[in-house]
Scaffold this active site. Sequence first.
Site, PDB file in Angstrom:
ATOM      1  CD1 TRP A  69      -0.133  -6.083  -3.770  1.00  0.00           C
ATOM      2  CD2 TRP A  69      -0.196  -6.658  -1.750  1.00  0.00           C
ATOM      3  NE1 TRP A  69       0.183  -7.064  -3.835  1.00  0.00           N
ATOM      4  CE2 TRP A  69       0.218  -7.621  -2.727  1.00  0.00           C
ATOM      5  CE3 TRP A  69      -0.391  -7.152  -0.085  1.00  0.00           C
ATOM      6  CZ2 TRP A  69       0.571  -9.122  -2.216  1.00  0.00           C
ATOM      7  CZ3 TRP A  69      -0.260  -8.446  -0.042  1.00  0.00           C
ATOM      8  CH2 TRP A  69       0.391  -9.302  -0.848  1.00  0.00           C
ATOM      9  CE  LYS A  96      12.050  -3.471  -5.873  1.00  0.00           C
ATOM     10  NZ  LYS A  96      12.667  -4.572  -6.326  1.00  0.00           N
ATOM     11  CG  ASN A 115       1.225  -0.244   4.410  1.00  0.00           C
ATOM     12  OD1 ASN A 115       1.000  -1.445   4.347  1.00  0.00           O
ATOM     13  ND2 ASN A 115       2.374   0.460   4.231  1.00  0.00           N
ATOM     14  N   GLY A 116      -1.159  -2.251   6.546  1.00  0.00           N
ATOM     15  CA  GLY A 116      -0.629  -3.192   7.398  1.00  0.00           C
ATOM     16  C   GLY A 116      -1.982  -4.011   7.750  1.00  0.00           C
ATOM     17  CG  HIS A 137      16.713 -38.002  -3.023  1.00  0.00           C
ATOM     18  ND1 HIS A 137      16.645 -39.085  -2.535  1.00  0.00           N
ATOM     19  CD2 HIS A 137      17.775 -37.381  -3.479  1.00  0.00           C
ATOM     20  CE1 HIS A 137      18.024 -39.396  -2.317  1.00  0.00           C
ATOM     21  NE2 HIS A 137      18.702 -38.331  -2.937  1.00  0.00           N
ATOM     22  CE  LYS A 177      14.043 -12.223  -9.557  1.00  0.00           C
ATOM     23  NZ  LYS A 177      14.424 -11.730  -8.451  1.00  0.00           N
ATOM     24  CB  CYS A 208      -0.823  -0.138   1.375  1.00  0.00           C
ATOM     25  SG  CYS A 208      -2.066  -1.409   1.355  1.00  0.00           S
ATOM     26  CD  GLU A 250      16.827 -14.261  -7.352  1.00  0.00           C
ATOM     27  OE1 GLU A 250      16.242 -14.674  -6.397  1.00  0.00           O
ATOM     28  OE2 GLU A 250      16.860 -13.071  -7.775  1.00  0.00           O
ATOM     29  CD  GLU A 261       9.882 -12.094  -8.903  1.00  0.00           C
ATOM     30  OE1 GLU A 261       9.406 -11.145  -7.920  1.00  0.00           O
ATOM     31  OE2 GLU A 261      11.221 -12.030  -8.623  1.00  0.00           O
TER      32      GLU A 261
HETATM   33  C1  F6R Z   1      11.987 -11.110  -5.591  1.00  0.00           C
HETATM   34  C2  F6R Z   1      11.746  -9.854  -4.782  1.00  0.00           C
HETATM   35  C3  F6R Z   1      11.320 -10.447  -3.415  1.00  0.00           C
HETATM   36  C4  F6R Z   1      12.203  -9.614  -2.363  1.00  0.00           C
HETATM   37  C5  F6R Z   1      11.451  -9.755  -1.113  1.00  0.00           C
HETATM   38  C6  F6R Z   1      12.414  -8.998   0.007  1.00  0.00           C
HETATM   39  O1  F6R Z   1      12.467 -10.521  -7.056  1.00  0.00           O
HETATM   40  O2  F6R Z   1      12.050  -9.122  -5.121  1.00  0.00           O
HETATM   41  O3  F6R Z   1      11.307 -11.853  -3.242  1.00  0.00           O
HETATM   42  O4  F6R Z   1      13.632  -9.844  -2.514  1.00  0.00           O
HETATM   43  O5  F6R Z   1      10.362  -9.444  -1.023  1.00  0.00           O
HETATM   44  O6  F6R Z   1      12.371  -7.955  -0.013  1.00  0.00           O
HETATM   45  P1  F6R Z   1      13.534  -6.790   0.514  1.00  0.00           P
HETATM   46  O7  F6R Z   1      14.794  -7.427  -0.060  1.00  0.00           O
HETATM   47  O8  F6R Z   1      13.065  -5.400   0.279  1.00  0.00           O
HETATM   48  O9  F6R Z   1      13.368  -7.369   2.039  1.00  0.00           O
END
Ligand code: F6R
Length: 603
Positions: free
Chosen positions: A74, A598, A98-99, A499, A480, A2, A476, A483
């Site tokens: 959000w 984000k 927010n929360g 396994h 990527k 949010c 990772e 997502e």
């Molecule tokens: C994936 C991504 C998320 C963040 C995670 C932690 O591309 O961006 O998995 O890495 O939400 O976020 P931060 O680093 O801001 O604590």
Amino acid sequence: MCGIVGYTGPRNSVQPILEGLSRLEYRGYDSAGICLKINSKLEIVKKEGKLENLRAALTETNPSSHVGIGHTRWATHGAVNNDNAHPHGNDDFAVVHNGIIENAPVLKKQLQAEGWVFKSQTDSEVFLVLLTKFAKETGDTLKAMSKAFQTIQGNSAFVAMEKSTDRLFCVKRSAPLVCGLNPVTGEAFVSSDPFALIGYAPEIFFPQDGVIGCGSVKGHTASMDFFELDLTPSTRFTAQKNAMSMDATSKGHYEHFMLKEIHEQPALMEKLVAWAIKGEGLSTYSNLKGKAPEYFHITACGTAWHAGLVIKNFFERFNNVRCCVEIASEFRYREPILKKGEVGLFISQSGETADTLACQELCHEKGLPTYSIVNTQGSTLFRHCDQNFLIHAGMEIGVASTKAFTQQVLTGYLMSMGYAGKLATVEVYQEIKTLSDRVAAICEDAAAIKEIAEKLYHKKGFIFTGRGVYFPIALEGALKLKEIAYVHAEGYAAGELKHGPIALIDDNMVNIAVLGPELFEKALSNVEEVKARRGLIFAVGPKGHPELREVSDMYYELDFNGLPNLAPVMVNVVLQLLSYHIAKLKGTDIDKPRNLAKSVTVE
Ligand code: F6R
């Protein structure tokens, strides 16, 4: 997550609120709304979907108001629709949140029994009703803010406005909140992110948990006052100049922020190493020499957790320090054994991730020194930790983290070299320089990776495999891809395939096999196992291995020479570009993938 922007001052508040919310769009949201005080009435406009929808609705009526609050939601409680979008309001007050209010169900029942009516399914509306009820009882909005805040449980930030004055009120617990002032123009602001206030509020204030902020304007003078919950004046806030810049907010000639951020990596690596070895960072890193703790508890989420898994190898190998890397949402609830001599290390791009912050608080309460590897200077994590190692990635706008991962891993490497007393050596500098050159070459070679993406993007599923330090790279790579391309992708330790997951292998399943020089033969035999079951193989590995070329359907060769420690970062860039091109072929919203935020400020 949010986004919040509140304004009170002489201009039409619609402009700074919409501009602020649009800057916070990159964080992810699913609806947007605004409350404006017009002719002594609180008018609310809310729209499901993009901010554009709200903007279009406002263009029709072209409202003007000197005080307002805006929000991008959000969803956590209640579906994505206009009713559940914020602000929530009634005749007297409007609130954005927010929360999560953890005791909302209980409070809502009590309030309904008292005759209060709710218009949405959100937990946030509970705060609005509490505020209204306590304001009626006390006749004082500040008192009502305090009482409402003390009644709710959970981590949240609230901003409220009222019909009777042009004041803004805010309060928070473990959620981002910033207040701003422009003494020249006589304007006061509140937001969830100082980025929204660049160019508007040169002076910013970060209130601590349980401090009520009140923004008001008298004549040409705006003020921001802070109060404790007993309404005595508070000094529990930090005041600073807003040093952020808008530079990062342009895509330049790139089609997406993600692509721009991938391409920024070579320069950022060099900037970081120069800062740490020759610049201002030198004292921080060289002070570490000989002071390695007995144990590191590393916690983080998502991509940052993967970075932690890579960093663990450095601390173990070069510092002989035992190290546990845990997902923050698990660590915080499992009563970890924390002892004297150990250090809590938290990795985060935003510095606002709720679970990571909770782990920091836990370690701090247990008396452990707390360190961060963090991108956002001034973030909550940055402010709460005893020592911070800034990754200097600049602002990351693409929701999928790319350059932050690279800089997090490099920062962990520099820390490890600092502890080992090997920081300012030619070898460290040279390895990062080599890495930067190789990554630049990979970025130049995007056409080859795009070609591979064209062969793979329609496939059913993807299993990324790696061994040793390439296992976190497999994790990772899979994260990527899923997502941003919305395809099923899993990361596995290559030795684990047989396994269970090998049952998934058929000619519609792709194995993206990540191989390094270490454990090469073992990883190769895992690739052979997939081949024997007709899996499609894209290998990313060291050059000069005809046997790998032979067994793979596609092979991206890399030069690992000169990169004894940092080659995983190079391999990861290939996977970043692969995900990007697969997502592009699938036509997804690369910079703002669905359902994602984000900065994850709720647990
Ligand atoms: C994936 C991504 C998320 C963040 C995670 C932690 O591309 O961006 O998995 O890495 O939400 O976020 P931060 O680093 O801001 O604590």
